[in-house]
Design an enzyme around this catalytic site. Structure first.
Site, PDB file in Angstrom:
ATOM      1  CB  SER A  30      -0.888   0.003   1.253  1.00  0.00           C
ATOM      2  OG  SER A  30      -1.600  -1.215   1.352  1.00  0.00           O
ATOM      3  N   GLY A  87       5.998  -0.419   0.165  1.00  0.00           N
ATOM      4  CA  GLY A  87       6.710   0.783   0.548  1.00  0.00           C
ATOM      5  C   GLY A  87       7.084   0.736   2.016  1.00  0.00           C
ATOM      6  CD  GLU A 108       1.301  -1.824   4.609  1.00  0.00           C
ATOM      7  OE1 GLU A 108       1.044  -0.959   3.760  1.00  0.00           O
ATOM      8  OE2 GLU A 108       1.926  -1.583   5.662  1.00  0.00           O
TER       9      GLU A 108
END
Length: 236
Positions: A30, A87, A108
């Site tokens: 994301s 990221g 994540e």
């Protein structure tokens, strides 16, 4: 395009070009840098007829995959992924990460943990010697709503710093994660501590769902530079 976006694009393209192969099951992270990675992935699928499937880490990531007409899958169908591209809010010299500024840290971390290789893409402002050098918004900690005050007090008492409940911007009340939890942001922490030990201690506290500390998880990080080049750092 701004210098930051030029840098993000450089890092994203390097990661996709160097690590994605046909047949891969890919975790899609994301954040703003991942947008450039998905764009490059879609280009390669179109031009090279790559066969890939994508596991998104958030609602935002899922919409991004759908917009670029990339095949979706999930961890029920593919519990082991070839690679995850994501990221980071900050990467230190030991490849420890702060993630979760966007509130998706739990999903994540789950997707990253199911991947053979976690590849981090970021611009040059995310490259630090120590966590907290540049990223000042704190370490996100996802907590059960019932426990946020006890956890807030306990972290401040044990480790110092300030721990604040993250509040929503365009709605009244706190930020609610995709999993229905709250997020605490731990600021002004001691930078000279053993992050592996602290992360383990935090995860043992009842009420903490997970932390935004990604310790010894990333294989390589790509940092885009303002001139469109990039540098990389591998896990030792």
């Amino acid at each position: 395009m701004s210098c930051i976006n030029i840098a993000k694009k450089a890092a994203a393209r390097a990661a996709v070009d160097r690590h994605v192969k046909s047949g891969n099951i890919i975790g899609i992270g994301s954040g703003s840098t991942v947008v450039f990675a998905v764009e490059r992935l879609a280009e390669r699928v179109s031009k090279e007829a790559l066969k890939v499937k994508c596991v998104p880490t958030s609602f935002q990531a899922r919409q991004l995959v759908i917009q670029h007409n990339l095949p979706l899958t999930d961890l029920e169908i593919h519990p082991e992924l070839d690679i995850c591209i994501d990221g980071a809010d900050e990467v230190d010299s030991q490849m420890n990460l702060i993630k979760g500024g966007g509130g998706c840290l739990l999903q994540e971390k789950i997707v990253a943990s199911c991947s053979k290789k976690l590849v981090i893409i970021a611009d040059y402002t995310k490259d630090s010697q120590k966590l907290g050098d540049q990223y000042k918004k704190g370490i996100p900690i996802e907590v059960s709503p019932i426990a946020f005050v006890p956890i807030q007090n306990r972290i401040q008492k044990l480790y110092g710093g300030k721990v604040e409940l993250r509040m929503a911007v365009n709605k009244a009340g706190p930020v609610i994660t995709d999993s229905g939890n709250f997020i605490l942001d731990w600021r002004e922490f001691n930078q000279d501590i053993n992050w592996n030990e602290i992360n383990t201690e935090l995860l043992l506290m009842p009420g903490i769902v997970d932390t935004g500390l990604f310790i010894q998880m990333a294989s390589i990080s790509y940092f885009g530079l303002a001139d469109g080049s990039f540098k990389s750092r591998e896990c030792l």
